[in-house]
Enzyme design. Structure first.
Site, mmCIF file in Angstrom:
data_model
loop_
_atom_site.group_PDB
_atom_site.id
_atom_site.type_symbol
_atom_site.label_atom_id
_atom_site.label_comp_id
_atom_site.label_asym_id
_atom_site.label_seq_id
_atom_site.Cartn_x
_atom_site.Cartn_y
_atom_site.Cartn_z
ATOM 1 N N LYS A 170 -7.875 36.288 24.040
ATOM 2 C CA LYS A 170 -6.944 36.114 22.921
ATOM 3 C C LYS A 170 -7.527 35.181 21.869
ATOM 4 C CE LYS A 170 -2.587 36.462 22.727
ATOM 5 N NZ LYS A 170 -1.096 36.380 22.775
ATOM 6 N N LYS A 218 -4.706 26.223 15.222
ATOM 7 C CA LYS A 218 -4.924 25.693 16.580
ATOM 8 C C LYS A 218 -5.831 26.642 17.371
ATOM 9 C CE LYS A 218 -2.167 26.412 19.846
ATOM 10 N NZ LYS A 218 -0.931 26.654 20.567
ATOM 11 N N THR A 238 2.150 33.493 27.329
ATOM 12 C CA THR A 238 0.953 33.016 26.650
ATOM 13 C C THR A 238 0.842 31.517 26.872
ATOM 14 O OG1 THR A 238 0.930 34.733 24.979
ATOM 15 C CG2 THR A 238 -0.122 32.655 24.402
#
Lengths: 291, 291, 291, 291
Positions: free
Chosen positions: D170, D238, D95
């Protein structure tokens, strides 16, 4: 006092003239040299490059149109860096982002020069009238030395601490302004939809505790859906975004600014980005009889 | 011109005195009769009940402390309703909700009387100085007839249309004010957290396009976390809620006001409801180093 | 077990049938008597009025279409109140507001009767299948006594405490649902604008931690801008408003629900109120190339 | 089919094992070589560097812990770049942010190699069970060729188009999840403050249209104020910030996500950033009796 001045656009020309009128000896430079002529009539000297100006003058001011120009006069051939040295000061009054400001600051310092960023609030008229508000940050000693020049250029100057703080102050002010413009727009639409005259609202606001020049100036044209761009909506939204990013860095929650930012984005999404930021008013309007 | 005046609290006393000083013949009534004495020294007459005042005077003004009192002087025994009749006018300057205003309006009209709601903006000092802002709504003829009195009581009066519009106008103004207070608080906290002096922010704001009396008055005490209640936060939040309810009725989307309302609710939830509405500032503060 | 049943609309008919099929003796009543016929075929008895049903049965259930009907069967001539008495129970399964529920509760109690509000979650199909979710509140003893009936009508029943809590639970659930629908709509628009297939987003969501029947059911039609009303947007927005009002009462700050509510209001303001609540999706779409 | 695998952390080890169990020949590499031992027991070969793995295998998968590690195995000495060439494929399942992904993609392509980013949704358990969800983007040919491996590693894989789309997907999913978590938290607090059992709310939600694994998993611990970090709040915030930045780029207005983001920031500002993202629940709680 002898000073240099780089950049003779609308703002820079007006500012140089004010310095000349108040007895400063001014050496000017502009990318297109023809713009120097009028200043020469008023007593200015000219130099052939930023480097030449800095060589001649202890203090050099700059008022460039954007970050690219601000970097160019410093870093390009015959630029400020070639002649800046111990004891000389460089004061950049252009409106640039924090990164640009930092790069210039570090380069000047590495040569022993002093640096101030000093963006201003106010446009053509206040520049001509010496009524700018100056948001200076960087080398305090340099600030103290050039106060006589700031006194001529502005009605008020602030020293805000380290480089970057001038830009931050502008962001905070513009963020408050953007939220206020949204609150104002919501109020105008609510007034009208609930059977009040928006003009009456303007009059009542003008007499109360929240009366301010922006409501007074923008209100009447907003009622007429007139949004000639003074400060384009897309720039206002960019400043909201940057202020929210600054707040994110410091874990400051700003729900009202965030809501205002989304409203400005909505306005961009329907094609209002190039109009005045007061055009956010349009997105609050009710288009259909509600069911 | 002969007028009646019901209610001699801080506001009503100052207003009656102004009328007397400008040559009006004033017949006063107050629930505690002792408060009438000072007015009598300045030339006022007294009457023993609201009904007696209305019987004697063509125009009767009222300035009561809350909706219950406003209803009581009209509907109770020896109240306004017993003597109001064709051609007589009743002007209620109390701050009450729309329902209260409507009830009084309908009762007065059903007896042939004329009615104006006329809430004011401004407190003790403007009342003494005849500098109130008067938001009148209801019977236009009556408004025109009592303008000489409004000219004495206020610096400006507005006629806003049908009964209820005075209250609505106050809601819209207070809603804008509440959103502005949130934007201002967010800005103060962002300034401080990002290394700027909040005091400098106040100075910069004062010199720009969004300078306004509220920022100037409240800013310095907010920086010192001083929130002595001038306008309690719970009342400001109530007005935000009512403005949002009005907007709901008319399908007006007001995301910024809604965000501000939730911030005021958050402030209530941590026990700040009885402080000044500027105490919303507290909830934006960062309590811990962010991770 | 012998029970009464008032109201044989789509829901009431299915529910009565289930009771009959599971061996309950049911006495039915409906405003238009013709609707009773089919139930009689399945073994139901009929009575000529709500009062007659209550006289005959220890427990009477009601499933009416709205608050007006719910009040009418209780308070009108030949209504429930005339025969309710010590030891008898009245269970209102209609969806009504808290005020209506309270009025009925107080009236029943003042005659010595027991009361439950028991609104349901689920519509025609779950009613037919005995798969409703029953949100009961009021008299716990009565709840315990009628559990055998609730077991037939629903897959699960809850006892939630005092009268009003059933309605509140529905509001809280619908509020969460409304915010989720907004989050989902924002995600669909962001996916599409940033170059992803919205259909892929649906598939990815379906496989993850936030997979839920609503996304699965509504997603495909939302992508096709198909908003046939299952739950009208204006009703969803009303529930958001009522939930926010409940939160206001208890000083609960709900910024996300408030933002979602304003989005639903925006949708109403452009004429989408009668479509499905998923039509809020439309207002997030970008209409013009942004500048 | 012979494949390479770089990175044998919790995820990488489980994934390599699955490949081995399903008959793939796997050559593994890990920064600390000891981690390779267990895999060797199950039949894996080892190589001494990423370059050596790539030299040996046509397809090399990587599962590194962060962007720094992902860049390092490609660009450092003895890295992937030294041996990647025409016809070889590199599949990075770590990721990472879009920038990191783009850098790797360009470098691989410039050498004639094929690249896929393929971040996964799911952690340890799904990795062990071959139940990951794989969000692949980049070279479609390569995707088609490695489907047999994806079929072993995940329950479902998606090909989402150009490099960067895996990361974007995502973000969109996490943004929806973050808004839902806020809506859920608001609902839990509202339920409790208005006299309902939060546990009942969980049960009711579980039976309805918005039932989802996250509510079911997190709800009970949230009621007990237990926020052991599965997905730290600061990482969730975030992702909200990055999703809002992506929306800004495309002029998508997302008022609900923006409100949720500010709530997460508020949570960070009171020191909850290292707890689970469900800890945002804390900031909605009412601390004092409201006035």
């Amino acid at each position: 006092m002898e000073v240099g001045f780089l950049g003779l656009g609308i703002m820079g020309k007006a500012m140089s003239l004010n310095l000349l009128r108040h007895g400063f000896k001014v050496t000017v430079w502009n990318r297109s040299p023809s713009k120097c002529d009028e200043l020469v009539e008023y007593g200015a000297s000219t130099a052939e490059s930023p480097a030449a100006v800095v060589k001649k003058c202890k203090y050099t001011f700059a008022m460039l149109s954007n970050p690219v120009a601000a970097l160019s006069v410093v870093f390009d051939k015959d630029g400020v860096l070639e002649q800046i040295s111990d004891g000389k000061g460089y004061i950049d009054m252009s409106t640039v982002d924090a990164d640009t400001s930092s790069k210039i600051s570090e380069a000047i310092s590495s040569k022993g020069g002093y640096f101030l960023e000093a963006p201003v609030s106010g446009s053509k008229k206040p520049a001509e009238d010496g009524q700018l508000v100056i948001l200076a940050a960087g080398e305090k000693t340099l600030y103290d030395e050039v106060i006589p020049a700031f006194d001529v250029l502005g009605k008020k100057s602030f020293f805000l601490g380290q480089v970057g703080n001038g830009a931050k102050m502008k962001l905070v002010v513009n963020m408050i302004m953007g939220s206020m413009m949204n609150a104002f727009s919501e109020g105008l639409v609510l007034a009208e939809r609930s059977g009040l005259e928006p003009g009456n609202l303007l009059d009542v606001l003008e007499l109360g505790a929240i009366a301010n020049p922006m409501f007074k100036l923008k209100g009447p044209s907003m009622i007429q859906s007139n949004y000639s761009p003074a400060f384009p909506l897309k720039h206002q939204q960019k400043d909201m975004r940057l202020a929210l990013a600054l707040a994110d860095e410091h874990a400051v929650s700003m729900p009202v600014a965030a809501a205002a930012n989304e409203a400005f984005k909505k306005a961009r999404s329907v094609g209002l980005g190039d109009l005045d930021f007061s055009a956010v008013h349009e997105i609050f309007k009710v288009q259909e009889p509600p069911s």
